[in-house]
Design a protein around this motif. Structure first.
Motif: not given
Length: 666
Positions: A491-497, A545-550
């Motif tokens: 699960f990837l979370a960040a202040r993308w802007s 690697a077969g990992i679900r990415v959100v």
């Protein structure tokens, strides 16, 4: 010393870009170099005066410091005195502590130390610090504590010797500045040794010109002015300062001082009466503009209101003219406080008074008692700090075995699913939601979180200094460990802007990313391309690697500091209906946030769709009447302008759970 009108004109060239830069005009992205020009001018004038006095046999250290006190302190004390009541009325307890500390440090001429120590990612925003600009006064006065000793050691004036020593000292300072720009850019900005070369550049000019006719060169004088003006538009907030880039405007200022004789076109342009007039009030203008802008922002008056920023600039000019005419000039001409002992006595009294104010407010923790009995009582509890929030993502059970290891947030023998939460402090802010989801679904949760460090492979923070490599290596280690552990979901979370556009308009682009750590100057298209490259490499690493990415869409970023708006509403003792209406007006418009996110979100959508990742959002939870709220049902949803609070994270947990797992159980 013979008066040079063009030097006052050069002061105008220095101060105007600073004001326009602080006002938020993005075209003047390098406007901050005006302070560097001031340093050169100051070094030139003071060195000329000191050496001339010594050669004439009239040199006196006490006289020198008396002149400095008359020049600097009266207008400074006036501005500080005007700031104190507005700070008391408008600044809530926590940021008032920062103001109080800066107040005490300002009168001791060490405010640069305060801002050096408190210039981190989570500290008070520069836009909201009324006394931020006093760091330059501190640097200048620290230089003038040391500089007379250097002149004494050099003995009688010898042009070659003085120029050589000044140049050697400047070279050492430049080397330190360049090293600091790459390794500790935030601290380097306020660090006195990294700034000394700019003052010494003026000293070199003084030593070259002393006791000889003014040199004249139309071409070199014009080139110098062009270098200064060009730097205002060529440099930007993303460029480290001081650094090698700063040589351009500094050399420009030196060329103007050395070669702009009165007959040159450059000198005549700088001697134009309006330019000289602005130069004469430049010190007062510099003192007034930052508090005026800062208090307007603290009060919540939007800079986007047509004409408002120009009204604030006009107010700065008006107050500068008045303080120059009725404070600066009388004190400098000995009209007031005619004796030296009176000057030093008044100076000491002012220093003690303002220092005592700052110390008292600090000792009283920002005087939260100011809020007692004001505003709706239910809102007062919101000022209690939640010390349990973990935006840095530190491991609850202690530090991992090595800096690159993932933290174990929750383990379960029954876990059929393990999630790795990766990201910057925004991931840390959403982490409490996973604690709740994990308890409900009996899943394992790992996390790899580091503030101001994007969870993207193959890219570097270009202005991150020595932490840039650490961030890059940490993200790589986390990614490899997640694959090695066989996690089911990342699960990837960040202040993308922040990493695409460097923050909201007019803010320093300290966190831009690039595939090349040495390439700090790129076009907007190249910054966007670097972000896309990092996102693609990251998602591909996990998907292969077969990992679900959100990927979590960025939570709404407010245009105000919520706790400030809340505190101001309480301090104004508004009736509850007006109080809540005032709060609601400060929520960011959904269209404003969406426009700010448009570039980053376009890339997130395209890359996620292309590589089989899932882009999700919890922003609907915050939406109310076309705005994203930071306060709902008397619950504070934000820790600051962009990090959601722990209560907000718990509140979005059901929405996040449904989005990640649907109605089934994994």
């Amino acid at each position: 010393m013979k008066y040079r009108r063009e030097i006052d004109g050069l002061r105008a060239v220095a101060v105007l870009p600073v004001i326009l830069f602080h006002a938020g005009f993005t075209a003047f992205g390098g406007g901050y170099i005006g302070v560097d020009i001031f340093f050169v001018i100051s070094g030139y004038l003071i060195t000329t005066i000191l050496i001339s006095d010594r050669e004439a046999g009239t040199y006196s250290l006490w006289r020198f410091y008396e002149r400095r006190a008359r020049r600097i302190l009266p207008a400074l004390f006036l501005v500080l005195a005007c700031c104190v009541p507005f700070a008391w009325m408008w600044i809530p307890p926590d940021p008032l502590e920062d103001f109080a500390r800066s107040l005490g440090f300002t009168v001791l001429f060490i405010s640069n130390v305060h801002f050096l120590e408190h210039s981190g990612y989570f500290d008070v925003s520069a836009d909201l610090r009324p006394l931020l600009h006093t760091w330059s006064l501190a640097v200048e006065e620290q230089f003038y504590i040391l500089f007379p000793a250097l002149l004494w050691a050099l003995g009688r004036f010898r042009r070659g010797r003085h120029v050589a020593v000044f140049a050697l000292c400047a070279a050492a300072s430049i080397a330190m500045a360049i090293w600091g720009a790459w390794n500790m850019p935030g601290e380097n900005f306020f660090f006195t040794p990294s700034r000394l070369w700019e003052l010494l550049a003026g000293s070199i000019c003084a030593a070259v010109l002393l006791n000889r006719p003014q040199m004249r060169s139309e071409a070199l004088a014009a080139l110098g002015l062009a270098l200064i003006v060009g730097s205002v538009f060529w440099l930007g907030p993303e460029d480290p300062s001081p650094s090698g880039y700063t040589l351009v405007p500094i050399v420009g200022a030196m060329l103007v001082i050395l070669f702009a004789a009165r007959e040159t076109l450059t000198a005549r342009a700088l001697s134009w009466r309006p330019m000289v007039g602005i130069g004469l009030i430049s010190y007062s203008l510099y003192l007034w503009h930052q508090p005026i802008f800062a208090f307007a922002r603290i009060r919540g008056w939007s800079m986007a209101v047509p004409g408002l920023i120009w009204a604030l600039i006009a107010l700065s000019f008006a107050l500068a003219v008045l303080s120059w005419a009725f404070v600066e000039r009388p004190f400098r001409r000995s009209g007031w406080l005619p004796s030296r002992s009176a000057v030093f006595g008044a100076s000491l009294g002012g220093i003690v008074a303002f220092g005592a104010m700052g110390s008292t407010v600090l000792a009283l923790n920002g005087v939260p008692q100011r809020l007692d009995g004001k505003g709706p009582e239910a809102y007062l509890d919101l000022f209690t700090k939640d010390e349990t929030e973990n935006l840095g993502g530190s491991c609850p059970g202690g530090a991992p075995e090595s800096p690159g290891d993932l933290c174990l947030m929750r383990d379960s023998e029954e876990a059929s699913t393990t999630i790795a939460v990766m990201g910057d402090s925004h991931a840390g802010a959403i982490l409490p939601a996973f604690d709740e989801i994990a308890a409900m679904r009996h899943i394992g949760v790992l996390h790899g979180i580091h503030p101001a460090c994007p969870p993207l492979l193959g890219v570097y923070l270009v202005n991150g200094g020595q932490s840039a490599q650490e961030c890059h290596d940490r993200v790589r280690a986390h990614a490899e460990e997640a694959v090695a552990r066989g996690v089911d979901m990342v699960f990837l979370a960040a202040r993308w802007s922040l990493y695409v556009k460097g923050d909201v308009p007019s803010k320093p682009r300290r966190f831009m990313i690039s595939t090349d750590p040495d390439n700090r100057r790129q076009s907007d298209a190249e910054w966007f391309a670097s972000f896309e490259t990092g996102l693609r490499e990251t998602i591909s690493h996990y998907r292969d690697a077969g990992i679900r990415v959100v990927v979590l869409d960025q939570v709404p970023q407010q245009v105000v500091l919520p706790i400030n708006v809340l505190g101001q509403a309480i301090l104004r003792d508004l009736p509850e209906a007006e109080f809540e209406a005032d709060i609601a007006r400060s929520f960011i418009d959904t269209r404003v946030h969406d426009e700010r996110m448009r570039g980053a979100r376009t890339i997130l959508v395209d890359v996620a769709d292309d590589l089989g990742a899932e882009l999700i959002s919890v922003n609907a939870f915050f939406e109310r009447d076309g705005r994203y709220a930071w306060l709902l049902n008397r619950v504070l949803l934000y820790k600051d302008a962009d990090h959601i609070s722990a209560p907000a994270a718990h509140a979005v947990a059901p929405l996040l759970d449904k989005t990640l797992f649907g109605d089934g159980r994994r």
